[in-house]
Write a protein that holds these residues in place. Sequence first.
Motif, mmCIF file in Angstrom:
data_model
loop_
_atom_site.group_PDB
_atom_site.id
_atom_site.type_symbol
_atom_site.label_atom_id
_atom_site.label_comp_id
_atom_site.label_asym_id
_atom_site.label_seq_id
_atom_site.Cartn_x
_atom_site.Cartn_y
_atom_site.Cartn_z
ATOM 1 N N ALA A 1 0.820 -1.219 0.000
ATOM 2 C CA ALA A 1 0.000 0.000 0.000
ATOM 3 C C ALA A 1 0.854 1.269 0.000
ATOM 4 O O ALA A 1 0.393 2.331 -0.406
ATOM 5 C CB ALA A 1 -0.925 0.002 1.213
ATOM 6 N N ILE A 2 2.101 1.157 0.456
ATOM 7 C CA ILE A 2 3.008 2.318 0.500
ATOM 8 C C ILE A 2 4.342 1.870 -0.099
ATOM 9 O O ILE A 2 5.287 1.560 0.618
ATOM 10 C CB ILE A 2 3.212 2.821 1.951
ATOM 11 C CG1 ILE A 2 1.877 3.020 2.661
ATOM 12 C CG2 ILE A 2 4.000 4.124 1.963
ATOM 13 C CD1 ILE A 2 2.020 3.265 4.152
ATOM 14 N N ALA A 3 4.431 1.863 -1.402
ATOM 15 C CA ALA A 3 5.606 1.321 -2.091
ATOM 16 C C ALA A 3 6.857 2.189 -1.972
ATOM 17 O O ALA A 3 7.948 1.760 -2.328
ATOM 18 C CB ALA A 3 5.278 1.093 -3.566
ATOM 19 N N THR A 4 6.727 3.397 -1.438
ATOM 20 C CA THR A 4 7.886 4.287 -1.308
ATOM 21 C C THR A 4 8.511 4.219 0.081
ATOM 22 O O THR A 4 9.333 5.052 0.443
ATOM 23 C CB THR A 4 7.480 5.743 -1.593
ATOM 24 O OG1 THR A 4 6.461 6.128 -0.659
ATOM 25 C CG2 THR A 4 6.982 5.901 -3.020
ATOM 26 N N GLU A 5 8.124 3.221 0.847
ATOM 27 C CA GLU A 5 8.617 3.102 2.219
ATOM 28 C C GLU A 5 8.929 1.633 2.504
ATOM 29 O O GLU A 5 8.216 0.742 2.065
ATOM 30 C CB GLU A 5 7.519 3.602 3.160
ATOM 31 C CG GLU A 5 7.851 3.565 4.602
ATOM 32 C CD GLU A 5 6.706 4.132 5.441
ATOM 33 O OE1 GLU A 5 6.225 3.392 6.308
ATOM 34 O OE2 GLU A 5 6.305 5.293 5.215
ATOM 35 N N ARG A 6 10.024 1.393 3.251
ATOM 36 C CA ARG A 6 10.349 0.029 3.651
ATOM 37 C C ARG A 6 10.815 0.017 5.106
ATOM 38 O O ARG A 6 11.322 1.017 5.617
ATOM 39 C CB ARG A 6 11.380 -0.601 2.723
ATOM 40 C CG ARG A 6 12.758 0.022 2.756
ATOM 41 C CD ARG A 6 13.652 -0.638 1.730
ATOM 42 N NE ARG A 6 15.031 -0.158 1.835
ATOM 43 C CZ ARG A 6 16.038 -0.645 1.146
ATOM 44 N NH1 ARG A 6 15.831 -1.624 0.275
ATOM 45 N NH2 ARG A 6 17.253 -0.173 1.298
ATOM 46 N N VAL A 7 10.648 -1.151 5.732
ATOM 47 C CA VAL A 7 10.937 -1.294 7.154
ATOM 48 C C VAL A 7 11.710 -2.590 7.384
ATOM 49 O O VAL A 7 11.475 -3.594 6.706
ATOM 50 C CB VAL A 7 9.628 -1.332 7.977
ATOM 51 C CG1 VAL A 7 9.908 -1.498 9.455
ATOM 52 C CG2 VAL A 7 8.803 -0.103 7.733
ATOM 53 N N LYS A 8 12.620 -2.544 8.335
ATOM 54 C CA LYS A 8 13.395 -3.710 8.754
ATOM 55 C C LYS A 8 13.297 -3.783 10.274
ATOM 56 O O LYS A 8 13.436 -2.762 10.958
ATOM 57 C CB LYS A 8 14.851 -3.536 8.312
ATOM 58 C CG LYS A 8 15.733 -4.710 8.578
ATOM 59 C CD LYS A 8 17.119 -4.476 7.985
ATOM 60 C CE LYS A 8 17.928 -5.737 8.036
ATOM 61 N NZ LYS A 8 19.163 -5.643 7.270
ATOM 62 N N VAL A 9 13.081 -4.989 10.818
ATOM 63 C CA VAL A 9 12.844 -5.146 12.256
ATOM 64 C C VAL A 9 13.833 -6.148 12.850
ATOM 65 O O VAL A 9 14.143 -7.165 12.229
ATOM 66 C CB VAL A 9 11.392 -5.624 12.517
ATOM 67 C CG1 VAL A 9 11.153 -5.888 13.991
ATOM 68 C CG2 VAL A 9 10.394 -4.609 11.988
ATOM 69 N N THR A 10 14.292 -5.844 14.053
ATOM 70 C CA THR A 10 15.105 -6.769 14.837
ATOM 71 C C THR A 10 14.419 -6.971 16.180
ATOM 72 O O THR A 10 14.105 -6.001 16.875
ATOM 73 C CB THR A 10 16.523 -6.219 15.068
ATOM 74 O OG1 THR A 10 17.143 -5.999 13.814
ATOM 75 C CG2 THR A 10 17.365 -7.188 15.882
ATOM 76 N N VAL A 11 14.175 -8.235 16.520
ATOM 77 C CA VAL A 11 13.591 -8.580 17.817
ATOM 78 C C VAL A 11 14.657 -9.322 18.613
ATOM 79 O O VAL A 11 15.280 -10.256 18.104
ATOM 80 C CB VAL A 11 12.343 -9.471 17.663
ATOM 81 C CG1 VAL A 11 11.833 -9.945 19.015
ATOM 82 C CG2 VAL A 11 11.252 -8.735 16.909
ATOM 83 N N THR A 12 14.859 -8.892 19.850
ATOM 84 C CA THR A 12 15.796 -9.555 20.745
ATOM 85 C C THR A 12 15.048 -9.972 21.997
ATOM 86 O O THR A 12 14.413 -9.143 22.650
ATOM 87 C CB THR A 12 16.957 -8.614 21.123
ATOM 88 O OG1 THR A 12 17.520 -8.077 19.936
ATOM 89 C CG2 THR A 12 18.021 -9.357 21.898
#
Length: 155
Positions: free
Chosen positions: A88-99
């Motif tokens: 839905a928002i192709a101009t944005e990306r996210v990366k997640v780290t869970v510890t």
Amino acid sequence: MIRLPALNKNSAKALALVAAFAVPLALGACGRGDKMRVKTDLAASKVTTIGVNAYLWRASLDTLSFMPLVQTDSNGGVIVTDWYINPAIATERVKVTVTILDQDLRADGLRVAALREVNQNGQWVAAPVKAATVQKLEDAILTRARDLRRAAVAG
């Protein structure tokens, strides 16, 4: 370190039941009577078969299942996703780290970090992540972990 073969879900449950009942019976035979009572909890908040809390681990994987995973380390309690682009928002990306920081099922036993980038003129540029985003991810993981534990107690 001893490596055991992987157990299916039914074998793991059977093993957990045997362990839960064998320890109190063995300790009861020691002759200490009422001086030593062992409380068994089949769905204990401290589950250590993988190095970290199993409920938090499973809940983290479930919550991030829509994102591609780059690294998972159940002994160290680290999950790292690859960049995820929301259709839905192709101009944005996210990366997640869970510890996962603890073997107990506790709210402070979990840390989520996120990176966000936006596409500007064909280049990905770092952008701030809203604090509410990280908080919502933590809440979703903790809620799922509590649901998993509740299901284990009932089942």
